[in-house]
Design an enzyme around this catalytic site. Structure first.
Site, PDB file in Angstrom:
ATOM      1  CG  ASP A  59      -2.837 -35.913  24.489  1.00  0.00           C
ATOM      2  OD1 ASP A  59      -3.154 -34.716  24.338  1.00  0.00           O
ATOM      3  OD2 ASP A  59      -2.809 -36.467  25.609  1.00  0.00           O
ATOM      4  CG  PHE A  82       8.122 -41.895  33.526  1.00  0.00           C
ATOM      5  CD1 PHE A  82       8.454 -43.070  32.853  1.00  0.00           C
ATOM      6  CD2 PHE A  82       8.719 -41.641  34.750  1.00  0.00           C
ATOM      7  CE1 PHE A  82       9.372 -43.967  33.380  1.00  0.00           C
ATOM      8  CE2 PHE A  82       9.652 -42.536  35.278  1.00  0.00           C
ATOM      9  CZ  PHE A  82       9.970 -43.701  34.588  1.00  0.00           C
ATOM     10  CB  SER A 126       6.556 -36.059  43.119  1.00  0.00           C
ATOM     11  OG  SER A 126       7.205 -34.944  43.669  1.00  0.00           O
ATOM     12  CB  THR A 128       5.695 -32.561  45.156  1.00  0.00           C
ATOM     13  OG1 THR A 128       5.354 -31.206  45.262  1.00  0.00           O
ATOM     14  CG2 THR A 128       4.680 -33.306  44.357  1.00  0.00           C
ATOM     15  CE1 TYR A 151       5.084 -32.096  40.971  1.00  0.00           C
ATOM     16  CE2 TYR A 151       4.268 -32.801  38.834  1.00  0.00           C
ATOM     17  CZ  TYR A 151       5.117 -32.975  39.910  1.00  0.00           C
ATOM     18  OH  TYR A 151       5.986 -34.041  39.931  1.00  0.00           O
ATOM     19  CE  LYS A 155       3.597 -36.534  39.217  1.00  0.00           C
ATOM     20  NZ  LYS A 155       3.596 -37.566  38.157  1.00  0.00           N
ATOM     21  CE1 TYR A 178       9.542 -39.932  39.006  1.00  0.00           C
ATOM     22  CE2 TYR A 178       9.973 -41.866  40.338  1.00  0.00           C
ATOM     23  CZ  TYR A 178       9.494 -41.291  39.181  1.00  0.00           C
ATOM     24  OH  TYR A 178       8.955 -42.073  38.197  1.00  0.00           O
ATOM     25  CG  ASN A 200      13.426 -28.564  38.378  1.00  0.00           C
ATOM     26  OD1 ASN A 200      13.006 -29.175  37.414  1.00  0.00           O
ATOM     27  ND2 ASN A 200      12.662 -28.321  39.427  1.00  0.00           N
ATOM     28  CG  LEU A 201      19.796 -25.909  42.649  1.00  0.00           C
ATOM     29  CD1 LEU A 201      19.850 -24.390  42.785  1.00  0.00           C
ATOM     30  CD2 LEU A 201      20.094 -26.575  43.988  1.00  0.00           C
ATOM     31  NE  ARG A 232      13.218 -28.762  47.789  1.00  0.00           N
ATOM     32  CZ  ARG A 232      12.905 -27.837  48.697  1.00  0.00           C
ATOM     33  NH1 ARG A 232      13.423 -27.935  49.936  1.00  0.00           N
ATOM     34  NH2 ARG A 232      12.094 -26.846  48.391  1.00  0.00           N
ATOM     35  N   PRO A 297       7.744 -18.587  46.554  1.00  0.00           N
ATOM     36  CG  PRO A 297       6.111 -17.040  45.927  1.00  0.00           C
ATOM     37  CD  PRO A 297       7.529 -17.457  45.628  1.00  0.00           C
TER      38      PRO A 297
HETATM   39  C1  WQD Z   1      15.228 -27.002  44.703  1.00  0.00           C
HETATM   40  C2  WQD Z   1      15.728 -25.887  45.592  1.00  0.00           C
HETATM   41  C3  WQD Z   1      14.604 -23.797  45.262  1.00  0.00           C
HETATM   42  C4  WQD Z   1      16.118 -22.873  41.289  1.00  0.00           C
HETATM   43  C5  WQD Z   1      11.240 -30.272  42.258  1.00  0.00           C
HETATM   44  C6  WQD Z   1      10.176 -30.242  41.254  1.00  0.00           C
HETATM   45  C7  WQD Z   1       9.009 -31.054  41.703  1.00  0.00           C
HETATM   46  C8  WQD Z   1       9.467 -32.410  42.187  1.00  0.00           C
HETATM   47  C9  WQD Z   1      10.547 -32.311  43.234  1.00  0.00           C
HETATM   48  C10 WQD Z   1       9.192 -34.005  40.449  1.00  0.00           C
HETATM   49  C11 WQD Z   1      14.581 -25.026  46.146  1.00  0.00           C
HETATM   50  C12 WQD Z   1      16.092 -23.687  44.916  1.00  0.00           C
HETATM   51  C13 WQD Z   1      15.862 -23.530  42.477  1.00  0.00           C
HETATM   52  C14 WQD Z   1      16.854 -21.651  41.296  1.00  0.00           C
HETATM   53  C15 WQD Z   1      17.044 -21.819  43.671  1.00  0.00           C
HETATM   54  N1  WQD Z   1       9.965 -33.141  41.080  1.00  0.00           N
HETATM   55  N2  WQD Z   1      16.340 -23.007  43.646  1.00  0.00           N
HETATM   56  N3  WQD Z   1      17.302 -21.178  42.503  1.00  0.00           N
HETATM   57  O1  WQD Z   1      11.221 -27.262  44.164  1.00  0.00           O
HETATM   58  O2  WQD Z   1      12.366 -29.162  45.357  1.00  0.00           O
HETATM   59  O3  WQD Z   1      10.848 -29.577  43.399  1.00  0.00           O
HETATM   60  O4  WQD Z   1      11.612 -31.564  42.621  1.00  0.00           O
HETATM   61  O5  WQD Z   1       8.166 -34.469  40.780  1.00  0.00           O
HETATM   62  O6  WQD Z   1       8.194 -31.179  40.582  1.00  0.00           O
HETATM   63  O7  WQD Z   1       9.798 -28.901  41.090  1.00  0.00           O
HETATM   64  O8  WQD Z   1      13.135 -28.528  43.105  1.00  0.00           O
HETATM   65  O9  WQD Z   1      15.055 -27.787  41.768  1.00  0.00           O
HETATM   66  O10 WQD Z   1      12.931 -26.393  41.705  1.00  0.00           O
HETATM   67  O11 WQD Z   1      14.324 -26.414  43.767  1.00  0.00           O
HETATM   68  O12 WQD Z   1      17.454 -21.357  44.740  1.00  0.00           O
HETATM   69  O13 WQD Z   1      17.110 -20.997  40.240  1.00  0.00           O
HETATM   70  O14 WQD Z   1      16.542 -25.020  44.801  1.00  0.00           O
HETATM   71  O15 WQD Z   1      14.169 -22.636  45.949  1.00  0.00           O
HETATM   72  O16 WQD Z   1      14.911 -24.631  47.462  1.00  0.00           O
HETATM   73  P1  WQD Z   1      11.881 -28.567  44.102  1.00  0.00           P
HETATM   74  P2  WQD Z   1      13.866 -27.252  42.483  1.00  0.00           P
END
Ligand code: WQD
Length: 351
Positions: A59, A82, A126, A128, A151, A155, A178, A200-201, A232, A297
């Protein structure tokens, strides 16, 4: 052969990066406490590359154990960092756990970098950090907005810490922002292993398609985008991984113009949630069971990368299409179904 320490190397992007580094002639050691990754990934990397990679199950918040890795490997020339928690929703519920883990680990690591004069440091950042940008397409000069989650703050703070650190050392640093990493290695021996229910999606899509989840929700279709769903920049994890190798080579050849440079890692193409689902249905032949739900949100409405700087300075050329990304993601989900050993680490627990 330059030795690179990859922290979080048993994780999704870390494992793909280790493969790419090895294929490009680097020696790699890994540190990963496997709190959110599966140690079996090291075996899968060995299957792909033929190389056995040593993982220090440490760790990074434990300074003495981290320092001991550098004492054992004083020839570490580069670090790709990472290791961090990255669940946006969890970070909102447990901010202190995120600040402690993600920042203590970085600071411990940098103390060792300073003590051992490690020349190169690449930080996993990120998109983000941009928050909700005024313009959909962001360059590295786009002003950062308040992060949408703790989070995201870790970053932003990580970038600030490195911006100050590089002023007091000769370490050359790169921040890689990223966009949305998706897909799996073409060998389908490594890929994404979501912890618990996927946030994630793409894993939500593939787990729904394979029946692991009964249905998935599209979080809102009333956004000001071409089809109402969020936009995205989805980028294949292997393209992201190769950018890390290029970043190390860039520093190794001293082509960097300053001691702290930032690069966007996205394709430069925006894809909406509904378009991503359509791409998946096209390559898989599976009609996805989804419904439109309320907005999530903290979601950014639309963001995608201007990636000119990484193309021009790193020689990076991401070429994987959204269909190809979905294809490897789907093949990986099918592989997980047939090979339980690849599944989540039984020691997984969301703290
Ligand atoms: C993408 C889109 C959701 C799930 C992620 C990581 C963040 C960063 C960037 C690393 C959004 C929509 C998602 C679902 C949905 N990565 N969605 N139904 O939020 O852009 O950020 O990538 O650093 O840490 O969280 O990615 O894949 O969560 O969402 O509609 O069941 O898909 O609302 O519009 P996000 P995500």
């Amino acid at each position: 052969m330059a030795k690179i320490l990859v922290t979080g190397g048993c994780g999704y992007i870390g494992s793909h990066t280790i493969v790419d580094l090895i294929e490009n002639g680097f020696e790699v050691v890994c540190v990963d406490n496997n709190s959110r990754s599966n140690p079996i990934v090291m075996e899968n990397i060995q299957q792909i590359t033929g190389k056995t990679i040593k993982n220090y199950k440490v760790d990074l918040c434990n300074f003495d154990e981290t320092f001991a890795i550098f004492q054992e490997n004083p020839d570490i020339q580069g670090i790709i960092h990472f290791a961090a928690y990255k669940a946006v929703g969890e970070s909102v519920e447990k901010p202190l756990m995120y600040f402690e883990n993600n920042l203590y680990s970085l600071i411990n690591l940098l103390k060792c970098v300073q003590e051992f004069s490690v020349p190169w440091f690449v930080f996993s950042s990120s998109c983000t950090v941009y928050g909700n940008p005024d313009e959909m397409m962001v360059t590295e000069e786009t002003p950062l907005k308040p992060a949408a989650s703790p989070y995201g703050y870790t970053k932003q703070m990580g970038e600030d810490i490195l911006g100050e650190f590089r002023k007091v050392t000769n370490t050359q640093t790169i921040l890689l922002r990223y966009f949305n990493p998706v897909g799996a290695h073409p060998s389908i021996k490594i890929g994404e292993l979501p912890v618990g229910k996927p946030q994630n999606l793409v894993p939500a899509i593939t787990q729904t398609a394979i029946g692991k989840l009964p249905m998935m929700k599209v979080f809102g279709d009333d956004y000001p985008t071409r089809d109402g769903s969020c936009l995205r920049d989805y980028i294949h994890v292997s393209d992201i991984a190769h950018a890390h190798t290029l970043a190390i080579q860039y520093l190794k050849e001293a082509r960097n113009e300053s001691s702290c440079e930032v690069f966007n890692l996205g394709t430069g193409n925006g894809v909406t949630v509904l378009e991503a689902i359509q791409a998946f249905e096209k390559i898989s032949g599976v009609k996805l069971n989804y419904e439109i739900g309320p907005r999530r949100p903290g979601d950014v409405v639309a963001i995608y990368a201007n990636n000119d700087k990484a193309r021009q300075r790193l020689g990076w050329n991401p070429k994987t299409t959204i269909e190809e990304m979905m294809e490897t993601a789907w093949k990986w989900e099918l592989k997980l179904k047939e090979d339980a050993s690849l599944h989540e680490n039984p020691n997984f627990q969301m703290n």
